[in-house]
Write a protein that holds these residues in place. Structure first.
Motif, PDB file in Angstrom:
ATOM      1  N   MET A  42     -43.305 -24.450  76.677  1.00 21.86           N
ATOM      2  CA  MET A  42     -44.488 -23.609  76.685  1.00 21.86           C
ATOM      3  C   MET A  42     -45.044 -23.589  75.267  1.00 21.86           C
ATOM      4  N   ASP A  43     -46.306 -24.011  75.150  1.00 23.66           N
ATOM      5  CA  ASP A  43     -46.919 -24.139  73.828  1.00 23.66           C
ATOM      6  C   ASP A  43     -47.782 -22.911  73.511  1.00 23.66           C
ATOM      7  N   ALA A  62     -53.341 -18.741  72.964  1.00 20.54           N
ATOM      8  CA  ALA A  62     -52.879 -18.628  74.347  1.00 20.54           C
ATOM      9  C   ALA A  62     -51.553 -19.361  74.503  1.00 20.54           C
ATOM     10  N   PHE A  63     -50.795 -18.941  75.517  1.00 17.49           N
ATOM     11  CA  PHE A  63     -49.632 -19.709  75.931  1.00 17.49           C
ATOM     12  C   PHE A  63     -50.105 -20.737  76.959  1.00 17.49           C
ATOM     13  N   MET A  64     -49.550 -21.924  76.870  1.00 17.96           N
ATOM     14  CA  MET A  64     -49.888 -22.971  77.837  1.00 17.96           C
ATOM     15  C   MET A  64     -48.598 -23.650  78.285  1.00 17.96           C
ATOM     16  N   PRO A  65     -48.325 -23.684  79.571  1.00 23.13           N
ATOM     17  CA  PRO A  65     -49.087 -23.056  80.656  1.00 23.13           C
ATOM     18  C   PRO A  65     -48.868 -21.538  80.656  1.00 23.13           C
ATOM     19  N   THR A  66     -49.662 -20.839  81.471  1.00 25.32           N
ATOM     20  CA  THR A  66     -49.501 -19.388  81.557  1.00 25.32           C
ATOM     21  C   THR A  66     -48.474 -18.991  82.610  1.00 25.32           C
ATOM     22  N   GLN A  67     -48.059 -19.938  83.446  1.00 23.97           N
ATOM     23  CA  GLN A  67     -46.990 -19.705  84.422  1.00 23.97           C
ATOM     24  C   GLN A  67     -46.022 -20.866  84.347  1.00 23.97           C
ATOM     25  N   LEU A  68     -44.739 -20.545  84.376  1.00 26.24           N
ATOM     26  CA  LEU A  68     -43.729 -21.588  84.308  1.00 26.24           C
ATOM     27  C   LEU A  68     -42.605 -21.230  85.264  1.00 26.24           C
ATOM     28  N   PRO A  85     -33.258 -25.189  80.089  1.00 28.14           N
ATOM     29  CA  PRO A  85     -33.832 -24.769  78.811  1.00 28.14           C
ATOM     30  C   PRO A  85     -35.358 -24.628  78.884  1.00 28.14           C
ATOM     31  N   VAL A  86     -35.877 -23.619  78.193  1.00 27.22           N
ATOM     32  CA  VAL A  86     -37.319 -23.428  78.034  1.00 27.22           C
ATOM     33  C   VAL A  86     -37.620 -23.607  76.544  1.00 27.22           C
ATOM     34  N   VAL A  87     -38.524 -24.531  76.240  1.00 30.42           N
ATOM     35  CA  VAL A  87     -38.878 -24.825  74.857  1.00 30.42           C
ATOM     36  C   VAL A  87     -40.220 -24.165  74.545  1.00 30.42           C
ATOM     37  N   PHE A  88     -40.264 -23.428  73.457  1.00 29.91           N
ATOM     38  CA  PHE A  88     -41.514 -22.849  72.965  1.00 29.91           C
ATOM     39  C   PHE A  88     -41.925 -23.592  71.704  1.00 29.91           C
ATOM     40  N   THR A  89     -43.209 -23.912  71.624  1.00 27.38           N
ATOM     41  CA  THR A  89     -43.735 -24.555  70.419  1.00 27.38           C
ATOM     42  C   THR A  89     -44.981 -23.804  69.964  1.00 27.38           C
ATOM     43  N   ASN A  90     -45.256 -23.887  68.677  1.00 32.01           N
ATOM     44  CA  ASN A  90     -46.490 -23.327  68.118  1.00 32.01           C
ATOM     45  C   ASN A  90     -47.278 -24.480  67.522  1.00 32.01           C
ATOM     46  N   SER A  91     -48.338 -24.895  68.225  1.00 34.37           N
ATOM     47  CA  SER A  91     -49.099 -26.074  67.825  1.00 34.37           C
ATOM     48  C   SER A  91     -50.357 -25.747  67.039  1.00 34.37           C
ATOM     49  N   GLU A  92     -50.499 -24.513  66.580  1.00 34.98           N
ATOM     50  CA  GLU A  92     -51.685 -24.237  65.772  1.00 34.98           C
ATOM     51  C   GLU A  92     -51.295 -23.695  64.412  1.00 34.98           C
ATOM     52  N   SER A  93     -52.293 -23.487  63.568  1.00 35.20           N
ATOM     53  CA  SER A  93     -52.028 -23.140  62.174  1.00 35.20           C
ATOM     54  C   SER A  93     -51.884 -21.644  61.945  1.00 35.20           C
ATOM     55  N   PRO A 131     -46.317 -21.919  62.210  1.00 37.21           N
ATOM     56  CA  PRO A 131     -46.982 -23.155  62.650  1.00 37.21           C
ATOM     57  C   PRO A 131     -45.996 -24.317  62.735  1.00 37.21           C
ATOM     58  N   ASN A 132     -46.122 -25.054  63.809  1.00 39.41           N
ATOM     59  CA  ASN A 132     -45.291 -26.236  64.080  1.00 39.41           C
ATOM     60  C   ASN A 132     -43.822 -25.918  64.352  1.00 39.41           C
ATOM     61  N   GLU A 133     -43.503 -24.647  64.522  1.00 41.82           N
ATOM     62  CA  GLU A 133     -42.116 -24.304  64.817  1.00 41.82           C
ATOM     63  C   GLU A 133     -41.828 -24.520  66.307  1.00 41.82           C
ATOM     64  N   ARG A 134     -40.562 -24.737  66.585  1.00 37.50           N
ATOM     65  CA  ARG A 134     -40.100 -25.003  67.950  1.00 37.50           C
ATOM     66  C   ARG A 134     -38.811 -24.239  68.141  1.00 37.50           C
ATOM     67  N   THR A 135     -38.682 -23.601  69.315  1.00 34.54           N
ATOM     68  CA  THR A 135     -37.434 -22.904  69.613  1.00 34.54           C
ATOM     69  C   THR A 135     -37.127 -23.061  71.094  1.00 34.54           C
ATOM     70  N   GLN A 136     -35.879 -22.921  71.430  1.00 38.33           N
ATOM     71  CA  GLN A 136     -35.453 -23.157  72.807  1.00 38.33           C
ATOM     72  C   GLN A 136     -34.564 -22.015  73.270  1.00 38.33           C
ATOM     73  N   ILE A 137     -34.782 -21.577  74.511  1.00 44.53           N
ATOM     74  CA  ILE A 137     -33.928 -20.537  75.089  1.00 44.53           C
ATOM     75  C   ILE A 137     -33.473 -20.978  76.470  1.00 44.53           C
ATOM     76  N   VAL A 138     -32.435 -20.333  76.964  1.00 42.07           N
ATOM     77  CA  VAL A 138     -31.960 -20.534  78.327  1.00 42.07           C
ATOM     78  C   VAL A 138     -31.906 -19.169  78.993  1.00 42.07           C
ATOM     79  N   LEU A 139     -32.544 -19.061  80.150  1.00 39.72           N
ATOM     80  CA  LEU A 139     -32.583 -17.803  80.891  1.00 39.72           C
ATOM     81  C   LEU A 139     -31.599 -17.903  82.054  1.00 39.72           C
ATOM     82  N   ASP A 140     -30.602 -17.026  82.059  1.00 41.22           N
ATOM     83  CA  ASP A 140     -29.508 -17.132  83.022  1.00 41.22           C
ATOM     84  C   ASP A 140     -29.647 -16.208  84.220  1.00 41.22           C
TER      85      ASP A 140
END
Ligand SMILES: [Cu+2]
Length: 138
Positions: free
Chosen positions: A1-2, A7-13, A20-28, A51-60
């Protein structure tokens, strides 16, 4: 999810338990990711996203999760975590379709943020198309 364009994209996942769910920040701009389990209104994950950071979580835990950015209140998304072999989001009018479900007996479950609108029932899938009305579950 970016995170892009405030905005978050997509808005539904839709994800599987343990996927794993990966979050990224693609703007400045700096954002954060705030994930809350809807049924308990409890924060599951909270992290700053430069900006440009990426993180990953797992929802159990199966269920619905609100995703927000506390820096920008308009940024919202939703994650549903499921163990079901087939799943989908309904359209705004409540319609849905799940293609390629093999014939057989299934338990169809409806999840809503409102517990009053949740329910399940057994459904037999046969032939090329099965119509399922889940509007009356109780
Ligand atoms: Cu933000």
């Amino acid at each position: 999810m970016d995170q892009l364009g405030l905005a978050f994209m997509p808005t539904q996942l839709l994800v599987r338990v343990g996927q794993p769910v990966v979050f990224t920040n693609s703007e400045s701009l700096a954002h954060n990711v705030h994930v809350a389990f809807i049924d308990t209104d409890s924060t599951i994950f909270l992290a700053d996203m430069d900006p440009n950071e990426r993180t990953q979580i797992v929802l159990d835990a199966e269920g619905g999760y609100d995703v927000t950015c506390d820096v920008h209140p308009g940024m919202r998304a939703f994650i549903y975590v499921t163990t079901a072999p087939h799943a989908t989001f309904a359209d705004p009018d409540g319609g849905f379709s799940i293609p390629d479900v093999p014939p057989g007996s299934y338990i169809a479950s409806v999840w809503s943020a409102s517990m009053d609108l949740r329910g399940q029932r057994t459904v037999q899938v046969s032939g090329p198309s099965t119509v399922l009305d889940l509007s009356i579950l109780q």
